[in-house]
Design an enzyme around this catalytic site. Structure first.
Site, mmCIF file in Angstrom:
data_model
loop_
_atom_site.group_PDB
_atom_site.id
_atom_site.type_symbol
_atom_site.label_atom_id
_atom_site.label_comp_id
_atom_site.label_asym_id
_atom_site.label_seq_id
_atom_site.Cartn_x
_atom_site.Cartn_y
_atom_site.Cartn_z
ATOM 1 N N LYS A 111 0.846 -1.205 0.000
ATOM 2 C CA LYS A 111 0.000 0.000 0.000
ATOM 3 C C LYS A 111 0.876 1.247 0.000
ATOM 4 C CE LYS A 111 -4.247 -1.385 2.373
ATOM 5 N NZ LYS A 111 -5.194 -0.988 3.413
ATOM 6 N N ASP A 148 -8.304 2.360 4.215
ATOM 7 C CA ASP A 148 -8.961 1.080 4.424
ATOM 8 C C ASP A 148 -9.707 0.705 3.145
ATOM 9 O OD1 ASP A 148 -9.434 -0.865 6.723
ATOM 10 O OD2 ASP A 148 -11.399 -0.718 5.774
ATOM 11 N N LYS A 208 -1.452 -0.457 -12.200
ATOM 12 C CA LYS A 208 -2.506 -0.616 -11.187
ATOM 13 C C LYS A 208 -2.958 0.765 -10.696
ATOM 14 C CE LYS A 208 -3.689 -2.564 -6.683
ATOM 15 N NZ LYS A 208 -3.297 -3.254 -5.457
ATOM 16 N N ARG A 231 -7.608 2.686 -4.577
ATOM 17 C CA ARG A 231 -6.708 3.419 -3.685
ATOM 18 C C ARG A 231 -6.163 4.660 -4.392
ATOM 19 N NH1 ARG A 231 -4.143 -0.631 -2.605
ATOM 20 N NH2 ARG A 231 -5.547 -1.008 -0.864
HETATM 21 P P1 IMP Z 1 -7.366 -3.465 4.406
HETATM 22 O O1 IMP Z 1 -8.238 -3.672 5.609
HETATM 23 O O2 IMP Z 1 -7.523 -2.124 3.784
HETATM 24 O O3 IMP Z 1 -5.922 -3.786 4.635
HETATM 25 O O4 IMP Z 1 -7.844 -4.451 3.282
HETATM 26 C C1 IMP Z 1 -8.750 -5.472 3.460
HETATM 27 C C2 IMP Z 1 -8.381 -6.671 2.632
HETATM 28 O O5 IMP Z 1 -8.611 -6.391 1.271
HETATM 29 C C3 IMP Z 1 -6.947 -7.088 2.808
HETATM 30 O O6 IMP Z 1 -6.921 -8.429 3.195
HETATM 31 C C4 IMP Z 1 -6.309 -6.976 1.479
HETATM 32 O O7 IMP Z 1 -5.706 -8.187 1.165
HETATM 33 C C5 IMP Z 1 -7.464 -6.707 0.527
HETATM 34 N N1 IMP Z 1 -7.109 -5.552 -0.301
HETATM 35 C C6 IMP Z 1 -7.167 -4.250 0.026
HETATM 36 N N2 IMP Z 1 -6.725 -3.494 -0.985
HETATM 37 C C7 IMP Z 1 -6.369 -4.348 -1.955
HETATM 38 C C8 IMP Z 1 -5.803 -4.161 -3.239
HETATM 39 O O8 IMP Z 1 -5.489 -3.058 -3.710
HETATM 40 N N3 IMP Z 1 -5.599 -5.281 -3.942
HETATM 41 C C9 IMP Z 1 -5.891 -6.532 -3.460
HETATM 42 N N4 IMP Z 1 -6.386 -6.750 -2.272
HETATM 43 C C10 IMP Z 1 -6.629 -5.668 -1.513
#
Ligand code: IMP
Length: 197
Positions: free
Chosen positions: A21, A74, A176, A182
């Site tokens: 990220k 998030d 990406k 994001r």
């Molecule tokens: P987080 O709580 O924002 O870290 O994300 C929740 C879940 O979604 C995490 O397990 C990440 O693996 C998945 N995730 C979040 N953003 C992405 C992304 O850009 N690509 C792939 N998976 C993502």
């Protein structure tokens, strides 16, 4: 403009334990002339049905831990045929079921539409300002995982804009960042951050 003010505007702290990220974010913010510093702390991640509330709580908690103005981000994967699951539970579902588990749930499902949603929450302890910015990426759940770049659900997510149905994991970070949830949330944050009074 005073040097201190200029510096304040051009440097931003990103509280995250996720280096993927951070790498995405630092490139996007660099497009705006903003340097990003990673603070490797994780704000508390509450269980909630709303990712904006999760991000806000996390930003407040992270700022309390380090007493700095900062942002957190998030995200969640919302699958249409599963009524938005895993959505706000994406992190837990990724850890427990993983991409294979999602593909299993999607076996014989024709409608593979899905979207990633992202919320950036910025908090300034001085003055107590809390702002959020949203972004989303529409796409489809792939039939099988493809690609090795990125993280999380990247190998099973095909953004609509990508030619040939490629997944996020089959792209460079630069590509990406052209279509990602994001990137969109961060660009809207950057616009605000540079132009606020
Ligand atoms: P987080 O709580 O924002 O870290 O994300 C929740 C879940 O979604 C995490 O397990 C990440 O693996 C998945 N995730 C979040 N953003 C992405 C992304 O850009 N690509 C792939 N998976 C993502």
């Amino acid at each position: 403009m005073k040097t201190k003010t200029r510096l304040k505007r051009k440097l931003v702290f990103f509280a995250t334990a996720n280096v993927h990220k951070f790498n995405e974010a630092r490139r996007i913010l660099a497009e705006f002339g903003i340097a990003t510093v990673m603070i490797n702390i994780k704000g508390v991640e509450i269980q909630d049905t709303d990712i904006e509330r999760i991000a806000k709580t996390s930003a407040l908690d992270a700022a309390k831990k380090c007493s700095l103005p900062l942002f957190v981000e998030d995200a969640g994967l919302f699958i249409k045929a599963l009524n938005g699951f895993p959505g706000p539970y994406s992190s837990y579902v990724y850890k427990t079921l993983g991409t294979r588990g999602i593909l299993k749930l999607m076996e014989n499902v024709e409608d593979r539409a899905a979207e990633f949603r992202s919320v950036v929450a910025y908090y300034e302890p001085e003055g107590g300002m809390l702002k959020t910015f949203q972004g989303k990426a529409e796409g489809k759940i792939a039939e099988e995982p493809r690609g090795t770049s990125g993280f999380g659900f990247d190998p099973i997510f095909q953004p609509v804009e990508a030619e040939g149905g490629r997944t996020f994991a089959e792209m460079s970070t630069e590509e990406k960042n052209r279509y990602s949830h994001r990137a969109r949330a961060l660009r809207s944050f950057a616009e605000w951050f540079l132009h606020r009074g």
